[in-house]
Enzyme design. Structure first.
Site: not given
Ligand code: GLN
Length: 357
Positions: A240, A325, A327
Site C-alpha cells: 500500500c 493488502h 495480509e
Molecule cells: N493503506 C495505505 O497504506 C494507504 C496509503 C495512502 N495513505 C493512501 O491513502 O493511498
C-alpha cells in the site's frame, strides 16, 4: 442521546446522534464497503485523520474482541454509521463498539443516511467533513498534520524467531503484517519510518518490508533517496503506502483517486496468470501508470474496476510491491501467497543477496 451533525465542506449536512467521544472532529470523509471487519478498520493506522463512513448498514452487532485490533489505538478522526447495535452478540465480544470509540477518544455519528452520504462522496470526490452537535456554516481549515510521524513507532522493536530476518519499515503498519511475517517464521525488527540506509545496514536483515500508512505519499519525499537505496540492497516488499513510496523513489508519480478504494471486495487481475483475486484495500492515492518506467518495472496486478496499478515488480532487483493488502484483516486471503513468496525468496536468496549489496 445527543443530536449530532456531519457537515461537508460542499455544504451538505447529515443528521444523526453522536456516539463515542463527545467532541468536535474534522477529517476527510471516506467510505468503506466491507460487510464485516469494523474493528480492524477503525484500528488501521492508515485511516489517521479520516472520517470513515461504513456502507454496511449495521455496525457493532458482534461487538469488539480482544484480538482483532490492528494497532494500539485508533488514529482515525471519526466514524459515520447507519444502525448502531448496542446489544452485541458474539462469544468473544468484550466491549460495545460505541464504548471502544469513547475509550479511544474517537467521535462517531449514528443513525445517518449513509447511502445518501456515500452517493454524495462518490459524486463530489473525497471531501472534508466536520462532526459536531451543531451544524457548521464554515469548516475550520485542516491543520497540516504529518500522520506517518504520529503513527510510526519511535523505538526499534525486535521479535525473535528462527527464520529469515525482516526489517519492517513502520509507516503505520497494521499488526496483521507483523503477524503474517512471524507466522512465516521470520524474525522481525520494526523500525521508525525515518530509519536511514546506514542503520538498516547495521541491522543486516535478509529482507525489508515497507508498510502501509496514512496520508499523501509525497509527504515522504525527503526519504525517497534512502528508500531507493534500501530497496536496492535488500529484497523488498512494499504494501500500500510502501508500494507507492517505492514507485515514487524510482521516479514514478502518484495521484489522488476521486474517492479511493476501501473495502474487502476489490477485484485485481494477476497479469502473470490472468486470474482475478479479491482483495482488501484502503487507499486514496495510486501510482500513475504513464509515469512508470516500463524498462525498470513490470506491472503485475491491475484493478479490474478502474484499471489502476495494483502491483509492480522490479526487473533487476528483487523488489515487489502491491497496492492492496495481502495480509487481509479484514478481507479475503486470496493474495496472502505474496507474503509467503517474499519470505521463501529471502530465505532462498542466501548468499546471492550479497551480490546485490
Ligand atoms: N493503506 C495505505 O497504506 C494507504 C496509503 C495512502 N495513505 C493512501 O491513502 O493511498
Amino acid at each position: 442521546m445527543e443530536q449530532g451533525y456531519l457537515t461537508l465542506e460542499t455544504g451538505e449536512v447529515f443528521e444523526g446522534v453522536l456516539i463515542g467521544a463527545k467532541k468536535d472532529s474534522l477529517g476527510e470523509v471516506v467510505f468503506n464497503t466491507s460487510m464485516t471487519g469494523y474493528q480492524e478498520i477503525i484500528t488501521d493506522p492508515s485511516y489517521a485523520g479520516q472520517i470513515i463512513t461504513f456502507c454496511y448498514p449495521i455496525i457493532g452487532n458482534y461487538g469488539i474482541n480482544a484480538m482483532d485490533d490492528e494497532s494500539i489505538s485508533p488514529a482515525l478522526a471519526g466514524v459515520v454509521i447507519g444502525d448502531l447495535c448496542e446489544t452485541p452478540s458474539h462469544y468473544q465480544s468484550i466491549q460495545k463498539f460505541s464504548d471502544k470509540l469513547a475509550q479511544a477518544g474517537v467521535t462517531g455519528i449514528a443513525g445517518v443516511d449513509t447511502r445518501l452520504l456515500v452517493k454524495t462522496v462518490r459524486s463530489r470526490g473525497t471531501v472534508r467533513g466536520y462532526l459536531s452537535h451543531t451544524k457548521k456554516e464554515e469548516l475550520p481549515p485542516v491543520k497540516n498534520t504529518f500522520w506517518v510521524e504520529k503513527v510510526s513507532t519511535k523505538k526499534t522493536k525486535y521479535f525473535k524467531n528462527k527464520g529469515p530476518h525482516v526489517v519492517l519499515m513502520d509507516f503505520g503498519y497494521k499488526k496483521s503484517i507483523l503477524t503474517a511475517l512471524l507466522d512465516e517464521g521470520c524474525a522481525v525488527t520494526v523500525v521508525p519510518y525515518s530509519t536511514p540506509f546506514e542503520k538498516i545496514k547495521a541491522i543486516d536483515p535478509d529482507g525489508v518490508l515497507f508498510s502501509n500508512g496514512p496520508g499523501d505519499p509525497m509527504e515522504l519525499k525527503k526519504w525517497f533517496p534512502e528508500i531507493k537505496k534500501i530497496s536496492q540492497h535488500y529484497p523488498s516488499l512494499g504494501i500500500c503506502l510502501g508500494h507507492q513510496l517505492i514507485a515514487l523513489a524510482y521516479g514514478a508519480q502518484t495521484e489522488k483517486l476521486a474517492y479511493g478504494h476501501r473495502g474487502g471486495n476489490h477485484p485485481v487481475k494477476e497479469l502473470s496468470t490472468g486470474k482475478v483475486k479479491i482483495t482488501s484495500q484502503n487507499h486514496g492515492y495510486v501510482v500513475v501508470d504513464s509515469s512508470i518506467d516500463k524498462n525498470v518495472f513490470k506491472i503485475t496486478y491491475l484493478n479490474v474496476n478502474d484499471k489502476s496499478i495494483e502491483g509492480l515488480k522490479h526487473k533487476h532487483y528483487p523488489i515487489q510491491t502491491v497496492q492492496f493488502h495481502p495480509e487481509a484483516h479484514p478481507g479475503p486471503n486470496d493474495t496472502v501467497h505474496i507474503i509467503t513468496e517474499f519470505v521463501t525468496q529471502i530465505a532462498s536468496l542466501g548468499e546471492t543477496r550479497y551480490a546485490i549489496k
